[in-house]
Design a protein around this motif. Structure first.
Motif, mmCIF file in Angstrom:
data_model
loop_
_atom_site.group_PDB
_atom_site.id
_atom_site.type_symbol
_atom_site.label_atom_id
_atom_site.label_comp_id
_atom_site.label_asym_id
_atom_site.label_seq_id
_atom_site.Cartn_x
_atom_site.Cartn_y
_atom_site.Cartn_z
ATOM 1 N N GLY A 115 12.809 8.329 -3.518
ATOM 2 C CA GLY A 115 11.769 6.460 -4.100
ATOM 3 C C GLY A 115 12.875 5.643 -4.245
ATOM 4 N N PHE A 116 12.062 4.811 -5.180
ATOM 5 C CA PHE A 116 12.022 2.898 -4.790
ATOM 6 C C PHE A 116 13.363 2.373 -5.178
ATOM 7 C CE2 PHE A 116 7.326 4.385 -3.658
ATOM 8 C CZ PHE A 116 7.755 3.675 -2.289
ATOM 9 N N SER A 117 13.897 1.629 -4.661
ATOM 10 C CA SER A 117 15.107 1.014 -5.184
ATOM 11 C C SER A 117 14.389 -0.058 -6.155
ATOM 12 C CB SER A 117 15.805 0.046 -4.442
ATOM 13 O OG SER A 117 16.221 1.371 -3.766
ATOM 14 N N SER A 118 15.251 -0.910 -6.909
ATOM 15 C CA SER A 118 14.742 -1.676 -8.036
ATOM 16 C C SER A 118 15.215 -2.658 -7.640
ATOM 17 C CB SER A 118 14.720 -1.749 -9.804
ATOM 18 O OG SER A 118 16.554 -1.115 -9.310
ATOM 19 N N TYR A 149 19.491 -0.783 -18.393
ATOM 20 C CA TYR A 149 20.468 -0.282 -18.485
ATOM 21 C C TYR A 149 20.833 0.375 -17.686
ATOM 22 C CZ TYR A 149 17.740 -0.543 -22.256
ATOM 23 O OH TYR A 149 16.646 -1.300 -23.868
ATOM 24 N N MET A 150 22.714 0.893 -17.932
ATOM 25 C CA MET A 150 22.598 1.207 -16.371
ATOM 26 C C MET A 150 21.775 3.616 -16.310
ATOM 27 S SD MET A 150 26.700 2.529 -16.649
ATOM 28 C CE MET A 150 27.776 1.350 -16.825
ATOM 29 N N PRO A 151 21.973 3.049 -15.516
ATOM 30 C CA PRO A 151 21.360 4.457 -14.915
ATOM 31 C C PRO A 151 21.878 5.429 -15.189
ATOM 32 C CG PRO A 151 21.171 2.767 -13.270
ATOM 33 C CD PRO A 151 22.720 2.056 -14.175
ATOM 34 N N PHE A 153 22.374 8.878 -13.623
ATOM 35 C CA PHE A 153 23.222 9.267 -13.461
ATOM 36 C C PHE A 153 24.630 9.071 -13.294
ATOM 37 C CE2 PHE A 153 22.030 6.149 -10.512
ATOM 38 C CZ PHE A 153 23.290 5.725 -9.041
ATOM 39 N N ILE A 154 24.963 7.669 -13.301
ATOM 40 C CA ILE A 154 26.450 7.007 -13.934
ATOM 41 C C ILE A 154 26.783 6.957 -14.752
ATOM 42 C CG2 ILE A 154 27.243 4.367 -13.597
ATOM 43 C CD1 ILE A 154 25.282 3.586 -11.570
ATOM 44 N N ILE A 155 26.070 7.728 -15.929
ATOM 45 C CA ILE A 155 27.152 7.865 -17.520
ATOM 46 C C ILE A 155 27.210 8.823 -17.021
ATOM 47 C CG2 ILE A 155 25.763 7.972 -19.946
ATOM 48 C CD1 ILE A 155 23.624 5.784 -19.397
ATOM 49 N N ASP A 156 26.563 10.215 -16.821
ATOM 50 C CA ASP A 156 26.487 11.395 -16.187
ATOM 51 C C ASP A 156 28.029 11.387 -15.697
ATOM 52 O OD1 ASP A 156 25.013 11.929 -17.909
ATOM 53 O OD2 ASP A 156 23.194 12.524 -16.235
#
Length: 246
Positions: A115-118, A149-151, A153-156
């Motif tokens: 994917g592309f970054s933000s 919002y926080m991604p 995958f980081i929350i997980d």
């Protein structure tokens, strides 16, 4: 040499301090358009036969940005980060005086290697100044946030949730995206020998994109394109004159 020169004038006297604060895997001073950083990124991802994730590495780059003047290299540096799905920070300003225009935070929000970054512009807070050893700000601040919002995958990761095994997709849709990106780049490589050196719609779209990141870039590029057009017409007139003489 660039690293040693910067360390002489930095208040913390050590670029490794910033690298430690940001936990970066690579710190590139005078990054230009990012060729050295890209090479490091390519070497890093090739260390993994499978299972590479953008979040495994964090790349910090600094590039000169003079006050009140647009930069031709920083938009391409950001672009190189974004299209490769890299995570990192780009600091635009003077590495010696630590007068900084903007600090760009770049991340792949879904940790997807395809994917592309933000792109997000970090706010001008004391924490930002401390982390990147910023002595003063130049230019007007840019308010641009793509990650609200926080991604997930980081929350997980923080909650200890197990992530499902992600499959890398290589279908025609992804290939078409890369082809369109390449077309934009090709459209920017015209020279005076082209039949029509004027800007295409892709050129205009890309310049508009860069102008959002670096206000004034569109006007600066318009002036450069005007010079190219005048040079193109002058060459044509010279060719016609030589033909008449023959």
């Amino acid at each position: 040499m660039a690293k040693q020169l910067v360390e002489v004038v930095r208040t913390d006297k050590d670029t490794n301090t910033t690298q430690h604060k940001t936990m970066s895997s690579n710190y590139d001073i005078g990054a230009g358009t990012g060729q050295l950083t890209i090479q490091v990124w390519n070497d890093d991802r090739q260390k993994h036969s499978q299972g590479y994730k953008p979040s495994m590495y964090f790349y910090v780059a600094e590039e000169l940005k003079e006050q009140g003047k647009p930069s031709r290299s920083i938009p391409f540096l950001l672009f190189n980060y974004l299209i490769r799905g890299m995570d990192g920070v780009v600091i635009a300003g003077d590495s010696l005086t630590r007068s900084i225009s903007q600090v760009y935070f770049i991340q792949q929000p879904s940790d997807d290697p395809c994917g592309f970054s933000s792109l997000n512009v970090m706010p001008r807070t004391p924490d930002t100044m401390h982390t990147f050893d910023i002595q003063s700000w130049i230019d007007e601040p840019i308010e641009h946030t793509e990650d609200k919002y926080m991604p997930q995958f980081i929350i997980d990761e923080l909650l200890g949730n197990k992530q499902p095994q992600e499959q890398i997709e290589t279908d025609n849709k992804q290939v078409d995206i890369y082809k369109r990106r390449l077309d934009i780049i090709r459209n920017m490589t015209k020279d005076d020998e082209d039949d029509d050196p004027s800007l295409t719609e892709s050129d205009k779209a890309l310049i508009s994109f860069f102008d959002t990141l670096m206000p004034g870039f569109g006007e600066f590029e318009a002036e450069k394109n005007k010079e190219r057009m005048e040079r193109h017409r002058a060459n044509k007139r010279q060719e016609e004159t030589l033909k008449l003489k023959q």
